[in-house]
Enzyme design. Structure first.
Site, mmCIF file in Angstrom:
data_model
loop_
_atom_site.group_PDB
_atom_site.id
_atom_site.type_symbol
_atom_site.label_atom_id
_atom_site.label_comp_id
_atom_site.label_asym_id
_atom_site.label_seq_id
_atom_site.Cartn_x
_atom_site.Cartn_y
_atom_site.Cartn_z
ATOM 1 N N LYS A 1 -11.238 0.322 -1.298
ATOM 2 C CA LYS A 1 -11.316 1.763 -1.439
ATOM 3 C C LYS A 1 -10.648 2.116 -2.762
ATOM 4 O O LYS A 1 -9.883 1.319 -3.302
ATOM 5 C CB LYS A 1 -10.673 2.460 -0.262
ATOM 6 N N SER B 1 0.807 -1.219 0.000
ATOM 7 C CA SER B 1 0.000 0.000 0.000
ATOM 8 C C SER B 1 0.843 1.273 0.000
ATOM 9 O O SER B 1 1.630 1.493 -0.900
ATOM 10 C CB SER B 1 -0.965 -0.040 1.182
ATOM 11 N N HIS B 2 0.701 2.059 1.054
ATOM 12 C CA HIS B 2 1.361 3.363 1.122
ATOM 13 C C HIS B 2 2.742 3.280 1.736
ATOM 14 O O HIS B 2 3.387 4.310 1.916
ATOM 15 C CB HIS B 2 0.482 4.281 1.962
ATOM 16 N N ASP C 1 -2.025 6.762 -3.336
ATOM 17 C CA ASP C 1 -0.931 6.056 -2.672
ATOM 18 C C ASP C 1 -0.304 4.971 -3.544
ATOM 19 O O ASP C 1 -0.634 4.832 -4.722
ATOM 20 C CB ASP C 1 -1.418 5.472 -1.341
ATOM 21 N N ASP D 1 -0.596 1.753 -4.022
ATOM 22 C CA ASP D 1 -1.419 0.810 -4.796
ATOM 23 C C ASP D 1 -2.728 1.425 -5.284
ATOM 24 O O ASP D 1 -3.575 0.717 -5.833
ATOM 25 C CB ASP D 1 -1.698 -0.445 -3.971
ATOM 26 N N ASP E 1 -5.361 2.863 -3.767
ATOM 27 C CA ASP E 1 -6.674 2.829 -3.114
ATOM 28 C C ASP E 1 -6.929 4.043 -2.221
ATOM 29 O O ASP E 1 -8.053 4.322 -1.854
ATOM 30 C CB ASP E 1 -6.900 1.509 -2.347
ATOM 31 N N ARG E 2 -5.853 4.763 -1.868
ATOM 32 C CA ARG E 2 -6.057 5.950 -1.028
ATOM 33 C C ARG E 2 -6.085 7.223 -1.862
ATOM 34 O O ARG E 2 -5.526 7.255 -2.960
ATOM 35 C CB ARG E 2 -4.917 6.081 -0.027
HETATM 36 C C1 G1P Z 1 -4.338 1.839 8.372
HETATM 37 C C2 G1P Z 1 -5.530 2.773 8.447
HETATM 38 C C3 G1P Z 1 -6.787 2.011 8.147
HETATM 39 C C4 G1P Z 1 -6.661 1.335 6.788
HETATM 40 C C5 G1P Z 1 -5.408 0.481 6.746
HETATM 41 C C6 G1P Z 1 -5.159 -0.071 5.355
HETATM 42 O O1 G1P Z 1 -4.476 0.808 9.309
HETATM 43 O O2 G1P Z 1 -5.612 3.386 9.699
HETATM 44 O O3 G1P Z 1 -7.874 2.887 8.164
HETATM 45 O O4 G1P Z 1 -7.769 0.535 6.528
HETATM 46 O O5 G1P Z 1 -4.274 1.262 7.091
HETATM 47 O O6 G1P Z 1 -4.996 0.921 4.406
HETATM 48 P P1 G1P Z 1 -3.766 0.852 10.738
HETATM 49 O O7 G1P Z 1 -2.297 1.001 10.490
HETATM 50 O O8 G1P Z 1 -4.309 2.030 11.457
HETATM 51 O O9 G1P Z 1 -4.135 -0.455 11.371
HETATM 52 ZN ZN ZN Z 2 -3.150 1.551 -0.376
#
Ligand code: G1P
Ligand code: ZN
Length: 542
Positions: free
Chosen positions: A375, A112-113, A276, A278, A280-281
């Site tokens: 998302k 992801s990010h 981000d 991948d 989705d954000r």
């Molecule tokens: C974080 C975000 C959460 C999101 C997840 C995946 O998780 O807070 O809302 O769904 O990344 O993108 P966390 O690190 O808080 O568990």
């Molecule tokens: Zn992501």
């Protein structure tokens, strides 16, 4: 071609979190690591005769991991794998392909990010036939399998050429290499008023889309510049790189600082957005005004009917518990249901599948709808563009109109990163132990109305998720939430969520940190963040 059964042994700690298995890239590249987890996936969901989607965000090791997964899919008897060209698929595009082709699920390679590269992070997750992340029961079964497996199956074969769209074969398995963008772009075109958005761009509307050298680059160029006629150069950092160009591809004001600076400069464009690693954000910014994700969700819910795909209205809305209650006020006004779920997109899946919610979102820059089961960053950007095109208003005007009508939920999240795990655990344990005695207490001039550890009963399948985060509610409607991150890879990350509601035309233009100052002080006093973790100030504020 021969199938080899490789003898292995369980590897400790292959426990998928809220977004699949995420570890340092070097860990994934270690002996049998990726292979063990992929075999556990196939052992749990079954591969014989099945069809899967495969793709990732293009980060370092994405290409080689894809070849391993393809060889293992073939060795495990899969009938067909649909893979994005170059092994690239944004997470929402993968979700769409899983659904569109009625497959048996998909494997998404992404952290992801989180930054990418040999010294950064990698990840693998499995999505179900509905296109959404595997639910806890399934990921737990995968984890259990990793603790017992002693062999995995691997086809001995050369790499599949993933650089050309078309059909090839790997032993008996069909490999369909597809354009990662085409089907996704068509889906977006079916949801939004492209003609109205195109007219807005023709009229001189300027935008900056920052893909942060991550996966949405090709999607953004195709959709915004080619199909919607945004000026060339609208999309920046649009070439996905294995190390994201050294960027931390997390679209928030801290990591997307370049975009923020641009949007607050004298020559700022009308609209800015970032996505981000991948895809989705999303982060959305107007000229000189930042849109908090919780407000973005509320604005999208209040205006979704302006887009063709949502013209009939919303069935309901859902937000994660730490997300501000701004969208609840919209739901109330629209007379539709609103749901409060634990953190993590997977909790929205049942609500979307059951037709109880149409739009959902999280404070963590995640917004989406029932068009996929993830998302979707670009989706949110396009819905904003659609709304701006129809309303013919600036982002600032849309926001102030929204606050004037619904009131404003001042909101901020403070992250305290890389805390020693034992210290973070001790802090949360002490806080949890104090909850029964909190009601009625006055802290920093705020009276506590109640406190609990959020538990969720899924209204569709009745499953219960306990201990999803501590909530402290104050009599004036303010709220503090504390939970530990489930996605970090280094020590523990404490997330502190702060909220305060202001109604009416007065008091809507404060700086959120100022508006929340008392709530912030109360949170530190109640949780003892300095006492337990030695921290007085957060590392990231969003
Ligand atoms: C974080 C975000 C959460 C999101 C997840 C995946 O998780 O807070 O809302 O769904 O990344 O993108 P966390 O690190 O808080 O568990
Ligand atoms: Zn992501």
């Amino acid at each position: 071609m021969t199938i080899t059964t490789v003898t292995t042994q369980p590897i400790a700690g292959q426990k998928p979190g809220t977004s699949g298995l995420r570890k340092k890239t070097a860990v994934f590249m270690g002996p049998h690591y990726l292979e063990n987890f992929v075999q556990a996936i196939f052992d749990v969901v079954g591969a014989e005769g099945k069809c899967f989607v495969l793709g990732g965000d293009g980060r370092y090791f994405n290409d080689r991991a894809a070849q391993v997964i393809l060889r293992m899919a073939a060795a495990n008897g899969a009938a067909r794998v649909i893979v994005g060209k170059g092994a690239i698929l944004s997470t929402p595009a993968a979700s769409h392909l899983i659904r569109l082709n009625q497959t048996d699920g998909g494997i998404i390679m992404s952290a992801s990010h989180n930054p990418g590269g040999p010294d950064e992070d990698f990840g693998v997750k499995f999505n179900m036939p509905n296109g959404g992340p595997a639910p806890e029961g399934v990921t737990e079964a995968m984890y259990q399998r990793t603790t017992t497996l002693t062999e995995y199956r691997m086809l001995e074969a050369q790499d599949v050429d993933l650089s050309v769209v078309g059909r090839t074969h790997l032993a008996g398995m069909v490999v369909d290499v597809v354009d990662p963008v085409a089907d996704y772009a068509a889906l977006m075109e079916s949801l939004f008023d492209f003609a109205a958005i195109r007219a807005m761009f023709v009229g001189g509307f300027r935008m900056r889309m920052d893909s942060m050298c991550a996966v949405t680059g090709p999607y953004a160029v195709e959709i915004l510049e080619r199909r919607l006629g945004a000026a060339a150069g609208t999309c920046v950092n649009a070439v996905p790189l294995p190390d994201f160009g050294g960027l931390h591809p997390d679209p928030n004001p801290t990591w997307a600082k370049g975009l923020m600076d641009e949007m607050f400069s004298a020559d700022a464009p009308d609209f800015g957005a970032a996505s981000d690693g991948d895809g989705d954000r999303n982060m959305v910014v107007g000229r000189g005004i930042y849109v908090s994700p919780s407000d973005s969700l509320a604005v999208l819910a209040a205006n979704a009917h302006l887009a063709p795909g949502y013209r009939v209205g919303l069935k309901g809305v859902a937000r994660s518990m730490p997300t501000s209650a701004a969208v609840d006020r919209v739901a109330e006004a629209l007379g539709i249901a609103s749901y409060e779920t634990p953190t993590g997109w997977k909790f929205f899946g049942n609500l979307l599948d059951a037709g109880r919610a149409t739009i959902c979102g999280e404070e963590s820059f995640g917004t989406g709808s029932d068009h996929v089961r993830e998302k979707d960053g670009l989706w949110a950007v396009l819905l904003w563009l659609n709304i701006l095109a129809v309303r013919r208003e600036s982002v600032a005007a849309v926001l102030s109109g929204h606050w004037g009508r619904f009131g404003r939920n001042y909101y901020s999240r403070h992250d305290f990163e890389a805390i020693a795990t034992d210290k973070a655990d001790a802090m949360m344990a002490a806080l949890r132990a104090s909850l029964p005695d909190l009601a009625g207490k006055v802290v920093e001039g705020l009276t506590i109305a109640g406190a609990d550890d959020f538990a969720y009963t899924d209204p569709v399948d009745g499953s219960v998720s306990q201990a999803q985060g501590v909530r402290i509610l104050f009599q004036d409607g303010s709220r503090i939430v504390l939970r530990l991150s489930g996605t970090g890879t280094e020590g523990a990350t404490l997330r502190l969520y702060l909220e305060r509601y202001a109604a009416g035309p007065m008091g809507l233009d404060l700086d959120p940190q100022e508006a929340l100052a008392g709530v912030i002080r109360a949170a530190h006093a109640l949780a003892g963040i300095e006492r337990f973790a030695g921290r007085t100030a957060p590392d990231v504020v969003t």
